[in-house]
Design a protein around this motif. Structure first.
Motif, PDB file in Angstrom:
ATOM      1  N   MET A   1      16.022 -18.225 -70.346  1.00  5.23           N
ATOM      2  CA  MET A   1      14.725 -18.795 -70.019  1.00  5.23           C
ATOM      3  C   MET A   1      13.745 -17.657 -69.760  1.00  5.23           C
ATOM      4  SD  MET A   1      13.812 -21.453 -66.960  1.00  5.23           S
ATOM      5  CE  MET A   1      15.321 -20.953 -66.231  1.00  5.23           C
ATOM      6  N   HIS A   2      12.548 -17.726 -70.331  1.00  3.64           N
ATOM      7  CA  HIS A   2      11.604 -16.634 -70.226  1.00  3.64           C
ATOM      8  C   HIS A   2      10.374 -17.093 -69.456  1.00  3.64           C
ATOM      9  CE1 HIS A   2      14.020 -14.281 -72.973  1.00  3.64           C
ATOM     10  NE2 HIS A   2      14.044 -15.307 -73.806  1.00  3.64           N
ATOM     11  N   ASN A   3       9.920 -16.239 -68.552  1.00  2.00           N
ATOM     12  CA  ASN A   3       8.769 -16.551 -67.721  1.00  2.00           C
ATOM     13  C   ASN A   3       7.534 -16.847 -68.556  1.00  2.00           C
ATOM     14  OD1 ASN A   3       6.971 -16.680 -65.525  1.00  2.00           O
ATOM     15  ND2 ASN A   3       6.625 -14.473 -65.588  1.00  2.00           N
ATOM     16  N   ASP A   4       7.316 -16.068 -69.637  1.00  2.00           N
ATOM     17  CA  ASP A   4       6.110 -16.269 -70.438  1.00  2.00           C
ATOM     18  C   ASP A   4       6.157 -17.580 -71.206  1.00  2.00           C
ATOM     19  OD1 ASP A   4       8.165 -15.375 -72.002  1.00  2.00           O
ATOM     20  OD2 ASP A   4       6.938 -14.037 -73.237  1.00  2.00           O
ATOM     21  N   PRO A  26       1.401 -15.657 -66.982  1.00  2.00           N
ATOM     22  CA  PRO A  26       2.791 -15.422 -66.562  1.00  2.00           C
ATOM     23  C   PRO A  26       2.842 -14.661 -65.245  1.00  2.00           C
ATOM     24  CG  PRO A  26       2.520 -14.928 -68.897  1.00  2.00           C
ATOM     25  CD  PRO A  26       1.143 -15.156 -68.346  1.00  2.00           C
ATOM     26  N   PHE A  27       3.841 -14.950 -64.445  1.00  2.00           N
ATOM     27  CA  PHE A  27       3.978 -14.287 -63.152  1.00  2.00           C
ATOM     28  C   PHE A  27       4.275 -12.800 -63.335  1.00  2.00           C
ATOM     29  CE2 PHE A  27       5.527 -18.617 -61.554  1.00  2.00           C
ATOM     30  CZ  PHE A  27       4.283 -18.937 -61.040  1.00  2.00           C
ATOM     31  N   GLU A  28       3.709 -11.995 -62.454  1.00  2.00           N
ATOM     32  CA  GLU A  28       4.005 -10.571 -62.410  1.00  2.00           C
ATOM     33  C   GLU A  28       4.719 -10.275 -61.098  1.00  2.00           C
ATOM     34  OE1 GLU A  28       0.589  -8.171 -63.041  1.00  2.00           O
ATOM     35  OE2 GLU A  28       0.078  -9.087 -64.970  1.00  2.00           O
ATOM     36  N   VAL A  29       5.932  -9.774 -61.204  1.00  2.00           N
ATOM     37  CA  VAL A  29       6.742  -9.498 -60.026  1.00  2.00           C
ATOM     38  C   VAL A  29       6.436  -8.092 -59.533  1.00  2.00           C
ATOM     39  CG1 VAL A  29       9.073  -9.381 -59.091  1.00  2.00           C
ATOM     40  CG2 VAL A  29       8.531 -11.019 -60.908  1.00  2.00           C
ATOM     41  N   VAL A  34       9.747 -12.278 -55.415  1.00  2.00           N
ATOM     42  CA  VAL A  34      10.988 -12.615 -56.119  1.00  2.00           C
ATOM     43  C   VAL A  34      10.693 -13.735 -57.106  1.00  2.00           C
ATOM     44  CG1 VAL A  34      13.332 -13.526 -55.870  1.00  2.00           C
ATOM     45  CG2 VAL A  34      12.414 -11.949 -54.149  1.00  2.00           C
ATOM     46  N   LEU A  35      11.138 -13.561 -58.338  1.00  2.00           N
ATOM     47  CA  LEU A  35      10.954 -14.583 -59.360  1.00  2.00           C
ATOM     48  C   LEU A  35      12.173 -15.496 -59.381  1.00  2.00           C
ATOM     49  CD1 LEU A  35       9.155 -15.634 -61.680  1.00  2.00           C
ATOM     50  CD2 LEU A  35      10.460 -14.145 -63.223  1.00  2.00           C
ATOM     51  N   LEU A  36      11.932 -16.786 -59.184  1.00  2.00           N
ATOM     52  CA  LEU A  36      12.990 -17.791 -59.224  1.00  2.00           C
ATOM     53  C   LEU A  36      12.812 -18.652 -60.467  1.00  2.00           C
ATOM     54  CD1 LEU A  36      12.779 -18.972 -55.498  1.00  2.00           C
ATOM     55  CD2 LEU A  36      14.333 -17.260 -56.451  1.00  2.00           C
ATOM     56  N   SER A  37      13.894 -19.207 -60.967  1.00  2.00           N
ATOM     57  CA  SER A  37      13.791 -20.058 -62.149  1.00  2.00           C
ATOM     58  C   SER A  37      14.823 -21.169 -62.076  1.00  2.00           C
ATOM     59  CB  SER A  37      13.982 -19.239 -63.430  1.00  2.00           C
ATOM     60  OG  SER A  37      15.264 -18.634 -63.448  1.00  2.00           O
ATOM     61  N   SER A  49       8.094 -16.229 -55.421  1.00  2.00           N
ATOM     62  CA  SER A  49       8.216 -16.343 -53.973  1.00  2.00           C
ATOM     63  C   SER A  49       7.718 -15.063 -53.314  1.00  2.00           C
ATOM     64  CB  SER A  49       9.676 -16.596 -53.586  1.00  2.00           C
ATOM     65  OG  SER A  49       9.830 -16.651 -52.184  1.00  2.00           O
ATOM     66  N   THR A  50       6.804 -15.215 -52.362  1.00  3.33           N
ATOM     67  CA  THR A  50       6.267 -14.078 -51.621  1.00  3.33           C
ATOM     68  C   THR A  50       6.290 -14.393 -50.133  1.00  3.33           C
ATOM     69  OG1 THR A  50       4.000 -14.920 -51.824  1.00  3.33           O
ATOM     70  CG2 THR A  50       4.754 -13.370 -53.516  1.00  3.33           C
TER      71      THR A  50
END
Length: 313
Positions: A1-4, A26-29, A34-37, A49-50
């Protein structure tokens, strides 16, 4: 699974929901984020998540918990509600590794486009409540100017009005504290005084006092378009005004003071070339919610909160 990929699908879905929502990227970490999926069939969900913290002596502490975990959400696919449910489960697991159970100075917060109602039931099941709204009012420059309200005179505030302004704002804070958006801190009067003094000592303070038959009974505080970079990204508009606060003394309720102040504020924003005006209000406030929507506002973003962030099982 890709964020973009999720971001692209989310952007396409949101574009059909509300024309005033900004196009998501798209999210920038970075930093401690933390990037959750999560994935449910053909539906994908991504969340950034911040966590931020501040001290009880910060003016911003009046509007939030001292520790705030935030989740930005993007959903794509045929079942966004299921995607959000799975993402919230992942976030719950993440929060349990960070936060203490039952800490009321630690909150889990996320904002959802108000018209994107998919997932509302899932948020409730995960213990979140809709607490605040970021409302929007498009400019109405072709409308006639505000009608005069009998007995009401609106003027610029001066440093001599500090005591009146603090009294009005403190009354508003105490009332709003019932609805979850405001936390009354020790020293709240000192915090309010410091913040209002900062506004009043500016060369052109955007603080206005409403007098009813000579008695100062209302106040509005504005942020002009060149001051709103902190919130401009929340709306698809170039010039954004922000109505920070409108307070009316209990003694002047239903007198027309609030309506006169709102109309005056909108005229000021129109003259400054604002495309839209934003403001925050508590969802459960039985006064502000109907009042603001009668003034031409509507919900743009709904803020959901769970406080404490981690509950006992």
């Amino acid at each position: 699974m890709h964020n973009d990929v999720t971001a692209t699908g989310h952007a396409a879905r949101i574009a059909t929901v509300d024309a005033l929502l900004p196009a998501p990227a798209p999210f920038e970490v970075g930093g401690d984020s933390v990037l959750l999926s999560a994935e449910v069939g053909d539906t994908t969900a991504a969340g950034l998540s911040t966590c931020t913290g501040l001290g009880p002596d910060s003016p911003r502490s009046m509007w939030r918990a001292l520790v705030e975990h935030r989740l930005e959400v993007q959903l794509a696919g045929p079942d966004p509600a299921a995607g959000l449910d799975a993402l919230l489960t992942r976030w719950d697991e993440h929060l349990r590794s960070l936060a203490r159970v039952g800490d009321t100075e630690c909150a889990a917060v996320l904002s959802r486009p108000s018209r994107d109602t998919a997932g509302a039931t899932e948020l409730l099941r995960h213990g979140f409540a809709p607490v605040g709204v970021l409302a929007v009012r498009p400019a109405q420059r072709m409308a006639a100017g505000p009608d005069a309200t009998p007995g009401v005179c609106i003027r610029h505030a001066t440093p001599d009005d500090l005591s009146t302004a603090v009294t009005l704002q403190l009354e508003l804070q105490r009332y709003d504290a019932q609805f979850g958006r405001v936390t009354l801190r020790p020293g709240v009067e000192e915090l309010i005084t410091k913040e209002l003094l900062h506004h009043l000592e500016r060369p052109e303070p955007q603080v206005w006092i409403a007098e009813l038959y000579g008695q100062p009974l209302g106040m509005v505080v504005l942020q002009m378009p060149d001051e709103t970079g902190w919130i401009r990204h929340r709306v698809a508009a170039s010039r954004v005004g922000y109505l920070s606060s409108l307070a009316v003394s209990e003694a002047a309720r239903s007198s027309g003071v609030g309506t006169a102040l709102a109309a005056h504020a909108h005229q000021v924003f129109d003259e400054a070339g604002a495309d839209v005006v934003l403001l925050h209000h508590a969802v459960a406030n039985p006064r502000s919610t109907p009042f603001w929507y009668a003034q031409g506002y509507r919900p743009l973003w709904t803020g959901w909160q769970r406080r404490p962030a981690v509950r006992s099982r």
